[in-house]
Enzyme design. Structure first.
Site, mmCIF file in Angstrom:
data_model
loop_
_atom_site.group_PDB
_atom_site.id
_atom_site.type_symbol
_atom_site.label_atom_id
_atom_site.label_comp_id
_atom_site.label_asym_id
_atom_site.label_seq_id
_atom_site.Cartn_x
_atom_site.Cartn_y
_atom_site.Cartn_z
ATOM 1 N N SER A 224 43.197 42.203 58.757
ATOM 2 C CA SER A 224 41.718 42.651 58.713
ATOM 3 C C SER A 224 41.254 43.014 57.194
ATOM 4 O O SER A 224 42.306 43.118 56.350
ATOM 5 C CB SER A 224 41.441 44.064 59.466
ATOM 6 O OG SER A 224 42.238 45.084 58.751
ATOM 7 N N ASP A 225 40.126 43.155 56.973
ATOM 8 C CA ASP A 225 39.700 43.791 55.698
ATOM 9 C C ASP A 225 39.731 45.154 56.072
ATOM 10 O O ASP A 225 40.003 45.609 56.894
ATOM 11 C CB ASP A 225 38.081 43.344 55.360
ATOM 12 C CG ASP A 225 37.939 43.466 54.040
ATOM 13 O OD1 ASP A 225 38.577 44.199 53.239
ATOM 14 O OD2 ASP A 225 36.725 42.930 53.551
ATOM 15 N N TRP A 226 39.497 45.897 54.749
ATOM 16 C CA TRP A 226 39.960 47.324 54.970
ATOM 17 C C TRP A 226 39.098 47.916 55.896
ATOM 18 O O TRP A 226 37.812 48.248 55.503
ATOM 19 C CB TRP A 226 40.003 47.753 53.513
ATOM 20 C CG TRP A 226 41.477 47.944 52.692
ATOM 21 C CD1 TRP A 226 41.999 48.779 52.109
ATOM 22 C CD2 TRP A 226 42.473 46.751 52.879
ATOM 23 N NE1 TRP A 226 43.408 48.548 51.681
ATOM 24 C CE2 TRP A 226 43.549 47.256 52.157
ATOM 25 C CE3 TRP A 226 42.544 45.552 53.625
ATOM 26 C CZ2 TRP A 226 44.804 46.556 51.949
ATOM 27 C CZ3 TRP A 226 43.715 44.682 53.421
ATOM 28 C CH2 TRP A 226 44.661 45.158 52.685
ATOM 29 N N GLY A 228 38.226 47.152 58.716
ATOM 30 C CA GLY A 228 37.616 46.001 59.281
ATOM 31 C C GLY A 228 38.256 45.675 60.786
ATOM 32 O O GLY A 228 37.866 44.603 61.171
#
EC number: 3.2.1.21
Length: 838
Positions: A224-226, A228
């Site tokens: 995931s993005d941070w 996210g």
């Protein structure tokens, strides 16, 4: 580290250990299972340099030109070299995984992170990204393609639903990922923050599993993005292997419970863990130990590469009367807000503490053999310039003392627990740690001494995630501790800049103190999923001046000088992760300054630094104009190399520059409206739109001049017989002779375009399908070859069949480069065929 027997290790892992492996343990590290020799891995941003593990007071790093600058080079060999150096920088920082490159698509000039992606065109972006990743991964470090997919704005980026047709998603937004993976199957992919057609990408099975894994045959790790990740079961079942950062919000006991209740099956967990263990095996040969120390490289050969990359990214947009290159022996007047500012990177994840920076003024001064004069012209800061570098400590060092306490200043007997010496008065404390600090609540006094060079009223400003009071000689000048207002700095968590002023005398020394309280002391409502620990601070100051006075002085000096260059544009304040620009304009006063200087001296050279397009209402006046981007450590030297002719510019614009914001195709459909953004321009992004509606941009995609001239001739085209099924192995080979017809050695970028036959669907007038770069001495001729697969040269996405369609008909081939000359040929597709895959 040792190579793992992945299947045996999966059998030996407990459910709790499997769950732990699927989430990070902190901002940059994965979980370890020591009993099975599974170490923790380190990740690091990212887009234009490897920062390491610390935003605050970190180890300096190499800063590369921003992605749009690298995109402007159209140079696959250079991108490969950049990737290799990025890998070596990562190893020096003890990082196994680099969180980059970014290959989203600039559907609008306003996107806050537009500078992080290579180009508005998927072919240019994807091919460059593929070679960058190839160079990076050949060092043993894992690359991460991001943000998968349609993460093209900052406004409500965690929540916005990108409503996009499948045709546009395939032909525009997924295409750079697809083409990059044909060149280099990266070890990692990072999902986007946003939703696509109703579902967050991190839990979107169609995107992660059906397309990425099954259709494209990719078998790496999806993270995931941070912050996210937005669910437990949906994300794990969709194919999200790793939640970042840690500690987990969605996995842990919740995921273990989901497995025990068959909301997520253990065989699905095994798939997630398998991808994590495979990543361990990919990076194991690096031999980087857990929690490795972070080091700096900064080798002479690295500096040379950074300088070459900066210079080769500068686009010569106009050069009437051959004003450029400048004469080194002549005096030169340097004007503008970017002249003595090193606009070396954009803001947010791309920001880092560079080994060193070179301003444009320093670059010009180092090469000029005549007198170099400076005039400010205008100030273009968004917040007051950082005060830290102008301060001195009580023992005479540049900077200020940073003293940490557990108690507020009102506590008379508080104990000092840490003291640092800093130069930058902007600090993001998300990764600051001290053994005596047990919570996010603590207090810092920053103290330095300021000696102004001029009398006048000085404005002071304070921006905080927390609270701040700034004192000058014990007088409270700025109070940002109550009635706070939400701003945009520090990923949107900070207050607006609160200001105060005080009259100061030249030569007199003043004590400056900022009393800072961390984020929990703020009275702002900080709701949201991204919380950056203790918060951050920024304080600046500047003498109050009249912009009119500065502009008039610059114009007067320009009228008296034969060689004049203006440096203007944006900085990381204006282009940054966290928010989008509101408009395309330069900072207030810049356009007026440029216009009046051009009126005073029409031969003035204008250099614009920005990561994405800006309006240029004075462009018709400018005889010489360069687009110089955010050029990394060596930005000033790189620009000067082009200005003085040490480097012959060859770069081409990777973005269309519209005349005005209203001309760009996303104008009516940018930013979130009630939680969604409609990609209403569909496939007509960038040049595809301008050419389809016959609307001339200010400067078109692919434009760029040289100090020499080129001709192209002898176009030939070869194809192979068609097969029953359209697949790789049907190359179209285009050969053309390129001649340097001028008197200066230089490089030419040859662009291959394909125009489709009339069909039953709307298609762009033409699309870029390939390119190459060739270096030629004066009078030299070389044959160059561009090869593209027929399926990639001809296909559009058929939503009814859910396949790529290569329709029969006559396709026109157009070969372009510097200048207006276009060579044409054609080839036939005898039968309509459909295909899927990479």
């Amino acid at each position: 580290m040792v190579q793992l027997d992945v299947e045996k290790t999966i059998e030996e892992l407990t459910l709790g250990e499997k769950v732990a492996l699927t989430a990070g343990i902190d901002f940059w590290h994965t979980a370890a299972v020591p009993r099975l020799n599974i170490p923790s891995l380190r990740m690091s941003d990212g887009p234009n340099g490897v920062r390491g593990t610390r935003f605050f007071n970190g180890v300096p790093a190499a800063c590369f030109p921003c992605a749009t600058a690298l995109g402007a080079t159209w140079d696959t060999k250079l991108l490969y070299e950049v990737g290799r150096l990025m890998g070596e920088e990562s190893i020096a920082k003890g990082a196994h995984v680099v969180l980059g490159p970014t290959i989203n698509t600039q559907r609008s000039p306003l996107g806050g992170r537009g500078f992080e992606s290579f180009a508005e065109d998927g072919v240019l972006s994807g091919i460059l990204a593929g070679h960058y990743c190839k160079g990076l991964q050949e060092t043993g470090v894992a690359a991460t393609l991001k943000h998968f997919v349609c993460n093209d704005q900052e406004h409500e980026r965690l929540a916005v639903d990108s409503i996009v047709t499948m045709r546009a998603m395939r032909e525009i937004y997924l295409l750079p990922f697809q083409l990059a993976m044909r060149i280099c199957k990266t070890a990692c992919v990072m999902t986007a923050y946003n939703k696509v057609n109703g579902t967050h990408v991190s839990e979107n099975k169609q995107i992660i599993t059906d397309i990425l894994r099954k259709e494209w045959g990719w078998d790496g790790l999806v993270m995931s993005d941070w912050f996210g990740t937005y669910s437990t079961c949906d994300a794990i079942n969709a194919g999200l292997d790793l939640e970042m950062p840690g500690p987990t919000r969605w996995r842990g006991t919740a995921l273990a419970h989901a497995v025990s209740s068959n909301k997520a099956f253990e065989f699905v967990m095994d798939e997630r863990v398998r991808n994590i263990l495979n990543l361990h095996n990919f990076v194991e040969p690096l031999g980087i130990p857990e929690n490795a120390p972070e080091k700096a490289l900064n080798r002479p050969e690295d500096q040379a590469l950074l300088r070459r990359a900066a210079a080769e990214s500068v686009v010569l947009i106009k050069n009437q009367d051959n004003i450029l290159p400048l004469k080194k022996e002549k005096p030169i007047l340097v004007i503008g807000p970017n002249a003595k500012t090193a606009a070396y990177c954009g803001g947010g994840s791309a920001s880092l503490d560079a080994y060193y920076t070179v301003t444009p003024f320093e670059g010009v001064a180092a090469q000029s053999q005549g007198e170099v004069t400076f005039s400010q012209g205008v100030y273009s800061y968004k917040e007051l310039p950082l005060l830290g570098p102008l301060l001195k400590t009580d023992d005479g060092k540049k900077g200020f003392k940073f003293r940490v306490y557990n108690e507020p200043p009102s506590e008379p007997n508080r104990q000092l627990i840490d003291e640092l010496h800093l130069e930058s008065s902007s600090g993001f404390l998300m990764d600051y740690k001290h053994p005596k600090i047990k919570t996010f609540t603590f207090y810092v006094d920053m103290e330095g001494y300021f000696t102004p060079e001029e009398d006048g009223i000085y404005d002071f400003g304070v921006t905080v995630v927390g609270t701040g009071k700034l004192f000058v000689d014990d007088e409270l000048v700025v109070d940002n501790s109550k009635n706070q207002r939400q701003g945009t700095a520090m990923f949107g968590n900070a207050t607006v800049e609160e200001k105060g002023s005080k009259e100061l005398k030249a030569g007199q020394t003043y004590k400056v103190v900022l009393q800072f309280g961390t984020a929990p002391t703020s009275d702002l409502d900080m709701r949201g999923v991204v919380i950056f620990g203790p918060g951050g601070f920024r304080f600046g100051a500047a003498r109050r001046v009249s912009q009119e006075e500065l502009i008039s002085k610059a114009a007067e000096l320009a009228s008296q000088t034969s060689q004049v260059v203006i440096f203007a544009g944006l900085t990381s304040e204006w282009e940054t992760e966290g928010y989008d620009r509101d408009h395309m304009d330069l900072p207030p006063g810049s356009d007026e300054m440029i216009s009046r200087v051009l009126d005073a001296n029409p031969d003035t050279v204008v250099v614009i630094q920005s990561g994405t397009p800006v309006t240029m209402p004075w462009a018709h006046k400018a005889k010489a104009l360069l687009q110089a981007w955010f050029g990394g450590n060596e930005c000033g030297n790189g620009i000067a190399d082009v200005l003085y002719g040490n480097v012959n510019p060859a770069a081409k614009l990777p973005l269309s520059f519209p005349v005005r914001l209203q001309d760009n195709p996303s104008y009516l459909n940018f930013r979130s409206e009630r939680g969604r953004v409609l990609y209403g321009e569909d496939i007509y992004v960038g040049y595809r739109y301008y050419e389809k509606v016959d609307l001339a941009p200010l400067f078109p995609f692919g434009h760029g001049l040289s100090y020499t001239t080129f001709s192209r001739s002898d176009l030939s085209l070869a194809t192979t017989p068609e097969k029953p099924q359209l697949e790789d192995g049907e190359p179209i080979t285009v050969t053309v002779s390129v001649t340097n017809t001028g008197s200066v050695a230089g490089a030419e970028i040859v662009q291959l375009w394909v125009a489709p036959p009339p069909t039953g669907v709307n298609r762009p007038v033409r699309e870029l399908k390939g390119f190459t770069k060739v270096f030629l001495q004066p009078g030299e001729t070389k044959k160059v070859e561009i090869v593209v697969e027929k399926k990639l040269a001809t296909s559009w996405w058929d939503e009814q069949r859910e396949k790529w369609a290569s329709e029969k008909g006559t396709y026109e081939v157009l070969v372009t480069g510097t200048g207006d000359e276009v060579l044409k040929s054609s080839f036939e597709v005898e039968k309509t065929r459909y295909w899927l895959g990479l």
